[in-house]
Write an enzyme that holds these catalytic residues in place. Structure first.
Site, PDB file in Angstrom:
ATOM      1  N   ASP A  67       0.816  -1.212   0.000  1.00  9.12           N
ATOM      2  CA  ASP A  67       0.000   0.000   0.000  1.00  9.12           C
ATOM      3  C   ASP A  67       0.851   1.264   0.000  1.00  9.12           C
ATOM      4  OD1 ASP A  67       0.908  -0.393   2.635  1.00  9.12           O
ATOM      5  OD2 ASP A  67      -1.052  -1.052   3.346  1.00  9.12           O
ATOM      6  N   ASN A 137      -7.408  -4.256  14.070  1.00  7.78           N
ATOM      7  CA  ASN A 137      -8.779  -4.569  13.637  1.00  7.78           C
ATOM      8  C   ASN A 137      -8.813  -5.711  12.618  1.00  7.78           C
ATOM      9  OD1 ASN A 137      -7.781  -3.414  11.328  1.00  7.78           O
ATOM     10  ND2 ASN A 137      -9.155  -1.661  11.287  1.00  7.78           N
ATOM     11  N   HIS A 139      -7.081  -5.904   9.801  1.00  7.30           N
ATOM     12  CA  HIS A 139      -6.840  -5.562   8.393  1.00  7.30           C
ATOM     13  C   HIS A 139      -5.522  -6.152   7.895  1.00  7.30           C
ATOM     14  CE1 HIS A 139      -4.692  -1.402   9.223  1.00  7.30           C
ATOM     15  NE2 HIS A 139      -3.829  -2.380   9.285  1.00  7.30           N
ATOM     16  N   GLU A 144      -9.587  -2.728   5.173  1.00  4.33           N
ATOM     17  CA  GLU A 144     -10.221  -2.556   6.476  1.00  4.33           C
ATOM     18  C   GLU A 144     -11.410  -3.521   6.605  1.00  4.33           C
ATOM     19  OE1 GLU A 144      -8.500  -0.986   8.403  1.00  4.33           O
ATOM     20  OE2 GLU A 144      -8.108   1.111   7.926  1.00  4.33           O
TER      21      GLU A 144
HETATM   22  P1  PGA Z   1       2.257  -2.096  12.456  1.00  4.76           P
HETATM   23  O1  PGA Z   1       1.126  -2.080  11.338  1.00  4.76           O
HETATM   24  O2  PGA Z   1       3.299  -3.055  11.996  1.00  4.76           O
HETATM   25  O3  PGA Z   1       2.761  -0.702  12.499  1.00  4.76           O
HETATM   26  O4  PGA Z   1       1.599  -2.533  13.715  1.00  4.76           O
HETATM   27  C1  PGA Z   1       0.623  -3.284  10.820  1.00  4.76           C
HETATM   28  C2  PGA Z   1      -0.639  -3.027  10.042  1.00  4.76           C
HETATM   29  O5  PGA Z   1      -1.400  -2.109  10.376  1.00  4.76           O
HETATM   30  O6  PGA Z   1      -0.891  -3.777   9.084  1.00  4.76           O
END
Ligand code: PGA
Length: 258
Positions: A67, A137, A139, A144
């Site tokens: 992304d 969450n 994702h 999402e």
């Molecule tokens: P993080 O993000 O490694 O900063 O916890 C992971 C994500 O949101 O996919």
């Protein structure tokens, strides 16, 4: 799903890096799907060390990131292009022209950029290994909860929960983007192999749901139950909500003995 539970985040980074290093050794021109965020930083450090020691070369590797924030210049310090340059690309021998992110300026059509991104992945033979983090969450990428489990690369609106979780990375008053281009769940599921890395108690509920919850767009990561080749590398803190984590540990220990 193969589940590797490690004592800490450092060990998780080593285990995950080992999987990527062995793939590059087996297939020097492999196509890697990469992720940003706090979680993979340790893993990228191990990859950089492996490059420096001569163990592995990225000279024929291609990469596609999951992304990128919408309408953000690649030079901006919050862009995921900047993150990747800082943590990996500028520290190994990867060719810049072989590194791809779904970068979309406000002047471009998001649909067209998304279509081109999917086409470039196909043109390079598909993703051999997709690295994923997981959101609190559930994702994956910026897919999402509520994302179609068949979705392709597209523009998504980030949830308040994701914005809150990522706000730690922005200074007070700094602009925080609310839109991002992301590979779809379907794009991720097309990868030949998936490696998901999670550390910390804040990820334990999402990991529990991913592994043994119902397959539902309420937890996009749960679709990985339908993928034939997934390895989850998680530290003990992230494993506390897995009901039968003893079983996964036994299974992994048997796998290593055989
Ligand atoms: P993080 O993000 O490694 O900063 O916890 C992971 C994500 O949101 O996919």
């Amino acid at each position: 799903m193969r589940v590797i539970i490690t004592d800490d985040a450092k060990q998780a980074a080593l285990e995950a890096a080992e999987i990527i290093i062995s793939l590059i050794k087996r297939k020097p021109d492999c196509v890697l799907g990469l992720a940003t965020g706090s979680t993979p930083i340790g893993l990228y450090e191990v990859l950089v060390e492996a490059f420096k020691s001569g163990e592995v070369s990225f000279s024929s590797v291609s990469t596609f990131n999951l992304d990128e924030y919408y309408d953000m210049s690649p030079e901006h310090h919050q862009s995921y292009r900047y993150f990747m340059d800082q943590h990996l690309f500028s520290k190994v021998d990867i060719k810049p022209e072989n590194t791809f992110l779904p970068e979309c300026s406000g002047k471009q059509s998001a649909e067209e950029v998304a279509k081109q991104y999917e086409m470039e992945i196909k043109r390079r033979g598909g993703i051999d290994l997709q690295l994923l983090g997981i959101g609190e969450n559930g994702h994956i990428g910026f897919n999402e909860p509520g994302s179609s489990l068949a979705s392709r690369t597209r523009l998504k609106t980030l949830t308040p929960n994701t914005l809150e979780a990522n706000s730690r990375l922005f200074e007070d008053g700094e602009f925080q983007p609310t839109l991002a281009m992301t590979m779809g769940v379907g794009t991720i599921m097309d990868a030949k192999q998936v490696l998901i890395l999670a550390t910390g108690t804040n990820k334990s509920e999402a990991i529990g749901n991913m592994l043994l919850g119902s397959i539902t767009s309420a937890c996009p990561a749960s679709i990985l139950q339908m993928h034939p080749h997934v390895t989850a590398v998680i530290d003990r803190d992230a494993s506390i909500d897995i009901e039968n984590s003893d079983y996964f540990e036994l299974s992994e220990s048997n796998r290593r003995k055989l």
